[in-house]
Design an enzyme around this catalytic site. Structure first.
Site, PDB file in Angstrom:
ATOM      1  CD  GLU A 151       7.480  12.194   9.065  1.00 27.90           C
ATOM      2  OE1 GLU A 151       6.546  11.577   8.413  1.00 27.90           O
ATOM      3  OE2 GLU A 151       7.493  12.707  10.111  1.00 27.90           O
TER       4      GLU A 151
ATOM      5  CD  GLU B 226      12.972  17.302  11.458  1.00 26.19           C
ATOM      6  OE1 GLU B 226      12.794  17.871   9.879  1.00 26.19           O
ATOM      7  OE2 GLU B 226      12.537  16.540  12.015  1.00 26.19           O
TER       8      GLU B 226
ATOM      9  CE  LYS C 298      12.696  11.966  17.248  1.00 32.17           C
ATOM     10  NZ  LYS C 298      14.181  11.937  17.236  1.00 32.17           N
TER      11      LYS C 298
ATOM     12  CE  LYS D 169       6.709  10.416  14.768  1.00 30.52           C
ATOM     13  NZ  LYS D 169       5.600  10.812  15.431  1.00 30.52           N
TER      14      LYS D 169
ATOM     15  CG  ASP E 263       4.147  10.949  19.042  1.00 29.59           C
ATOM     16  OD1 ASP E 263       3.515  11.073  19.774  1.00 29.59           O
ATOM     17  OD2 ASP E 263       4.630  11.707  18.015  1.00 29.59           O
TER      18      ASP E 263
ATOM     19  CE  LYS F 293      -7.578   0.467   2.040  1.00 25.72           C
ATOM     20  NZ  LYS F 293      -8.189   1.756   1.949  1.00 25.72           N
TER      21      LYS F 293
ATOM     22  NE  ARG G 180      -1.622   9.386   3.390  1.00 29.36           N
ATOM     23  CZ  ARG G 180      -1.848   9.670   2.135  1.00 29.36           C
ATOM     24  NH1 ARG G 180      -2.308  10.905   1.752  1.00 29.36           N
ATOM     25  NH2 ARG G 180      -1.537   9.079   0.997  1.00 29.36           N
ATOM     26  CE  LYS G 181      -4.313   3.396   4.678  1.00 31.15           C
ATOM     27  NZ  LYS G 181      -4.398   4.961   4.396  1.00 31.15           N
TER      28      LYS G 181
ATOM     29  CG  ASP H 245      -0.756   5.991   3.100  1.00 29.48           C
ATOM     30  OD1 ASP H 245      -0.169   6.898   2.467  1.00 29.48           O
ATOM     31  OD2 ASP H 245      -2.083   5.845   3.430  1.00 29.48           O
ATOM     32  CE  LYS H 246       1.075   0.449   7.462  1.00 27.25           C
ATOM     33  NZ  LYS H 246       1.914   0.877   8.681  1.00 27.25           N
TER      34      LYS H 246
ATOM     35  CG  HIS I 291      -1.825   1.059   1.145  1.00 28.18           C
ATOM     36  ND1 HIS I 291      -1.531   2.434   1.649  1.00 28.18           N
ATOM     37  CD2 HIS I 291      -3.213   1.088   1.024  1.00 28.18           C
ATOM     38  CE1 HIS I 291      -2.542   3.170   1.620  1.00 28.18           C
ATOM     39  NE2 HIS I 291      -3.733   2.460   1.302  1.00 28.18           N
TER      40      HIS I 291
ATOM     41  CG  PHE J  61      -6.468  -2.990  -7.292  1.00 32.50           C
ATOM     42  CD1 PHE J  61      -5.672  -2.044  -7.912  1.00 32.50           C
ATOM     43  CD2 PHE J  61      -6.661  -3.448  -6.194  1.00 32.50           C
ATOM     44  CE1 PHE J  61      -4.959  -1.390  -6.803  1.00 32.50           C
ATOM     45  CE2 PHE J  61      -5.833  -2.775  -5.226  1.00 32.50           C
ATOM     46  CZ  PHE J  61      -4.895  -1.808  -5.599  1.00 32.50           C
TER      47      PHE J  61
ATOM     48  CG  ASP K 276      -3.692   7.067  -3.459  1.00 35.00           C
ATOM     49  OD1 ASP K 276      -3.610   8.149  -3.363  1.00 35.00           O
ATOM     50  OD2 ASP K 276      -4.511   6.483  -2.520  1.00 35.00           O
ATOM     51  CB  ALA K 277       0.485  10.444  -3.341  1.00 35.80           C
TER      52      ALA K 277
END
Length: 390
Positions: free
Chosen positions: A45, A58, A273, A269, A275, A169, A248-249, A19-20, A17, A234, A242-243
């Site tokens: 990122e 960074e 961090k 990260k 998060d 998906k 995002r997931k 994003d992945k 995918h 597909f 798709d960018a």
């Protein structure tokens, strides 16, 4: 009282995918830095689109990690995922690297110095969750959504199903009776395929055996609704279709919506961090609480302020299933594990190159690896916590 009879749905996405793909590249960069310098700082990122990858962020680490090497890492990640199509090819895509030094103002809050311990890299709230729905102490809908795609990826990469593409998906709707997951009422699977002539029915014939293997016996019945490639062809998949962006997931990464999420992404990260590291710690503690039979469900929230070492709050919710006092448990959890960024990293041994493998199929519900990967899935606090019951 919580509802006992209902439907709940979670989705997963494959390693291909868009994003992945970006999560995978960002975590490959984290691993590269930690392999060379365990105390490295990374906030990376990635953006991916048609035949283009952009890596930005960074870092603070060894000069041996050059931009050319990071571009190489990105290509190797895409190659392993399996993209060799005209619109996104590991060898031919353009890779731009825009990493620069970590902000000195952030560093002064995070770094230890004098009498000051290492502080959190940012403010924020993190959640951990565990429940008795599955052996992995994970919610059933997200666990089985992941499992479907993982089995299909294994079949594709082994050459058993070469017609399948990397992008996919899944989505599983689970029926709960008396609070227990008992059946799949609907299954959604959209998967890229490399043969334009394949129909939705053809694709279903290919993927159905893997889906049946992924789900518990008896969960698929004559009443289960199937939606396999419901829009038809597909063929164009991945970042060409798709960018993609890192982070995002986040619901796919955690509990599929069955538990809260603090909002911060994990991938890209380093473990200073919170998060990332505090979300791992919260899962670790929640899993041990349930494994110790102190509750059937457990949600834990941790909160932090930038530059401050200790959490501002520790909150435990046993959802009415507890066999111990929640306030006492909150205090005990602070005692059994240091919850400062340094305490978490040392307890779970997180300063290792163990993150690229987390980028797809969930950060939780996995088996701990011999090299320290998924250490937050261990249940080694059970004996310490069990005496709290009663």
């Amino acid at each position: 009282m919580a509802r006992q009879n209902y439907l709940f749905t979670s989705e997963s996405v494959s390693e291909g995918h868009p994003d992945k793909v970006c999560d995978r590249i960002s975590d490959a960069v984290v691993d590269a830095y930690l392999k060379e310098m365990p105390e490295a700082r990374v906030a990376c990122e990635t953006l991916a689109t048609t035949n283009r990858i952009v890596v930005a962020g960074e870092t603070r680490g060894p000069a041996s990690i050059t931009n050319d090497y990071i571009a190489h890492l990105a290509r190797m990640a895409v190659k392993d995922i399996g993209y060799e199509q005209d619109g996104f090819h590991w060898e031919n895509c353009d890779v731009a690297v825009h990493l620069h030094a970590q902000s000195a103002h952030i560093a002064q809050g995070v770094d230890a110095g004098g009498n000051k311990d290492e502080g959190a890299g940012d403010q924020g709230i993190m959640f951990g969750y565990a429940c008795r729905e599955t052996e992995e102490l994970m919610p059933a809908p997200i666990l089985y959504s992941h499992r479907i795609l993982s089995l299909l990826a294994d079949a594709r990469k082994s050459g058993k199903e070469p017609v399948l593409g990397p992008d996919a998906k899944s989505q599983v709707t689970v029926r709960y009776e008396n609070g227990v997951p008992v059946a799949a009422t609907s299954i959604v699977l959209s998967t890229q395929h490399l043969d334009p002539a394949l129909t939705s029915e053809d694709v279903r014939r290919i993927v159905e055996p893997y889906i049946r293997t992924a789900l518990p016996d008896g969960w698929i019945t004559g009443e289960t609704a199937w939606h396999v490639n419901p829009t038809g062809a597909f063929v164009i998949g991945g970042p060409d279709g798709d960018a993609g962006l890192t982070g995002r997931k986040i619901i796919v990464d955690t509990y599929g919506g069955a538990a809260p999420h603090g909002g911060g992404a994990f991938s890209g990260k380093d473990p200073t961090k919170v998060d990332r590291s505090a979300a791992y710690a919260a899962r670790y503690l929640a899993k041990n609480v349930v494994a110790a039979d102190l509750a059937d469900r457990c949600t834990i929230q941790l909160s932090y302020a930038i530059g401050v070492s200790e959490p501002l709050s520790v909150y435990v919710d046993l959802h009415g299933t507890g066999r111990c006092d929640e306030a006492r448990l909150e205090s005990t959890l602070r005692d059994v594990m240091g919850l400062s960024p340094r305490g978490i990293r040392e307890h779970l041994n997180l300063n290792k190159p163990i993150y690229e493998r987390t980028a797809a199929y969930g950060h939780f519900g996995r088996q701990p690896d011999a090299d320290g990967g998924f250490s937050w899935e261990k249940t080694d606090l059970v004996d310490t916590l069990r005496p709290l019951a009663g």
